[in-house]
Design a protein around this motif. Structure first.
Motif, mmCIF file in Angstrom:
data_model
loop_
_atom_site.group_PDB
_atom_site.id
_atom_site.type_symbol
_atom_site.label_atom_id
_atom_site.label_comp_id
_atom_site.label_asym_id
_atom_site.label_seq_id
_atom_site.Cartn_x
_atom_site.Cartn_y
_atom_site.Cartn_z
ATOM 1 N N ALA A 31 -5.337 8.214 7.122
ATOM 2 C CA ALA A 31 -5.238 8.805 5.789
ATOM 3 C C ALA A 31 -4.509 7.876 4.818
ATOM 4 C CB ALA A 31 -4.523 10.156 5.863
ATOM 5 N N PHE A 32 -3.437 7.258 5.283
ATOM 6 C CA PHE A 32 -2.712 6.322 4.424
ATOM 7 C C PHE A 32 -3.560 5.087 4.112
ATOM 8 C CE2 PHE A 32 1.595 8.132 5.800
ATOM 9 C CZ PHE A 32 1.729 8.843 4.621
ATOM 10 N N ALA A 33 -4.340 4.635 5.076
ATOM 11 C CA ALA A 33 -5.229 3.494 4.812
ATOM 12 C C ALA A 33 -6.230 3.842 3.722
ATOM 13 C CB ALA A 33 -5.955 3.081 6.091
ATOM 14 N N LEU A 34 -6.789 5.041 3.780
ATOM 15 C CA LEU A 34 -7.723 5.475 2.733
ATOM 16 C C LEU A 34 -7.015 5.623 1.385
ATOM 17 C CD1 LEU A 34 -9.820 8.105 4.694
ATOM 18 C CD2 LEU A 34 -10.613 5.894 3.817
ATOM 19 N N ALA A 35 -5.787 6.119 1.412
ATOM 20 C CA ALA A 35 -5.036 6.282 0.168
ATOM 21 C C ALA A 35 -4.747 4.929 -0.477
ATOM 22 C CB ALA A 35 -3.730 7.033 0.431
ATOM 23 N N VAL A 36 -4.331 3.954 0.320
ATOM 24 C CA VAL A 36 -4.049 2.616 -0.216
ATOM 25 C C VAL A 36 -5.328 1.996 -0.777
ATOM 26 C CG1 VAL A 36 -3.365 0.266 0.429
ATOM 27 C CG2 VAL A 36 -2.010 2.213 1.196
ATOM 28 N N GLN A 37 -6.431 2.160 -0.061
ATOM 29 C CA GLN A 37 -7.708 1.620 -0.532
ATOM 30 C C GLN A 37 -8.115 2.288 -1.839
ATOM 31 O OE1 GLN A 37 -10.988 3.245 -0.331
ATOM 32 N NE2 GLN A 37 -12.127 1.454 -0.903
ATOM 33 N N ILE A 64 -6.061 3.643 -4.107
ATOM 34 C CA ILE A 64 -5.168 3.127 -5.157
ATOM 35 C C ILE A 64 -5.650 1.762 -5.611
ATOM 36 C CG2 ILE A 64 -2.839 2.263 -5.613
ATOM 37 C CD1 ILE A 64 -1.824 4.502 -3.714
ATOM 38 N N TRP A 65 -5.984 0.904 -4.661
ATOM 39 C CA TRP A 65 -6.461 -0.443 -4.989
ATOM 40 C C TRP A 65 -7.724 -0.368 -5.848
ATOM 41 C CZ3 TRP A 65 -10.969 -3.109 -3.733
ATOM 42 C CH2 TRP A 65 -10.950 -4.474 -4.033
ATOM 43 N N GLU A 66 -8.678 0.483 -5.464
ATOM 44 C CA GLU A 66 -9.917 0.605 -6.250
ATOM 45 C C GLU A 66 -9.642 1.093 -7.658
ATOM 46 O OE1 GLU A 66 -12.925 3.014 -4.502
ATOM 47 O OE2 GLU A 66 -13.411 1.528 -2.968
ATOM 48 N N SER A 97 -0.229 -6.555 -13.714
ATOM 49 C CA SER A 97 1.027 -7.200 -13.332
ATOM 50 C C SER A 97 1.953 -6.307 -12.509
ATOM 51 C CB SER A 97 1.766 -7.691 -14.576
ATOM 52 O OG SER A 97 2.202 -6.586 -15.348
ATOM 53 N N ARG A 98 1.777 -5.008 -12.570
ATOM 54 C CA ARG A 98 2.682 -4.103 -11.855
ATOM 55 C C ARG A 98 2.019 -3.424 -10.663
ATOM 56 N NH1 ARG A 98 7.526 -2.521 -15.078
ATOM 57 N NH2 ARG A 98 7.679 -1.117 -13.333
ATOM 58 N N HIS A 99 0.801 -3.800 -10.342
ATOM 59 C CA HIS A 99 0.099 -3.167 -9.227
ATOM 60 C C HIS A 99 0.844 -3.365 -7.912
ATOM 61 C CE1 HIS A 99 -2.983 -2.006 -11.861
ATOM 62 N NE2 HIS A 99 -3.896 -2.921 -11.599
ATOM 63 N N ASP A 100 1.416 -4.528 -7.720
ATOM 64 C CA ASP A 100 2.141 -4.772 -6.472
ATOM 65 C C ASP A 100 3.354 -3.855 -6.355
ATOM 66 O OD1 ASP A 100 3.389 -6.172 -8.591
ATOM 67 O OD2 ASP A 100 4.372 -7.516 -7.163
ATOM 68 N N GLN A 101 3.995 -3.546 -7.470
ATOM 69 C CA GLN A 101 5.152 -2.652 -7.431
ATOM 70 C C GLN A 101 4.725 -1.223 -7.090
ATOM 71 O OE1 GLN A 101 6.882 -3.234 -11.275
ATOM 72 N NE2 GLN A 101 8.013 -5.061 -10.630
ATOM 73 N N THR A 102 3.568 -0.824 -7.585
ATOM 74 C CA THR A 102 3.064 0.517 -7.295
ATOM 75 C C THR A 102 2.819 0.687 -5.802
ATOM 76 O OG1 THR A 102 1.998 0.652 -9.456
ATOM 77 C CG2 THR A 102 1.195 2.141 -7.761
#
Length: 85
Positions: free
Chosen positions: A69-75, A77-79, A16-21
């Motif tokens: 680098a940010f794209a990899l970081a977001v990916q 976090i999502w994983e 429920s809080r993943h979007d906030q992260t």
């Protein structure tokens, strides 16, 4: 046919809080970093010194690598969030 009624489970609560992260990471880390690099490129573009063109090219490379680098970081976090639920 009986209508399906969704029942919340632990995975729903955990996710429920993943979007906030990710929103916090985007707003507090990614956007300020990209804005800073964009401003630096604009400043160098207006600079009349001969060396500014070379530095501008370097900073544009940094910007491109930073975005990757940010794209990899977001990916990542999502994983990790997906695996937790």
């Amino acid at each position: 046919m009986t209508p399906f009624r969704w029942q919340n489970c632990y995975a729903d609560v955990a996710a429920s809080r993943h979007d906030q992260t990710i929103r916090s990471y985007l707003d507090d880390v990614i956007l300020p970093a990209l804005s800073s690099l964009d401003r630096r490129i604009d400043d160098l573009d207006r600079n009349r010194e001969p060396w500014a063109a070379f530095e501008k090219g370097d900073i544009e490379d940094v910007l491109r690598e930073t975005k990757m680098a940010f794209a990899l970081a977001v990916q990542s976090i999502w994983e990790r969030q997906l695996r937790q639920t």
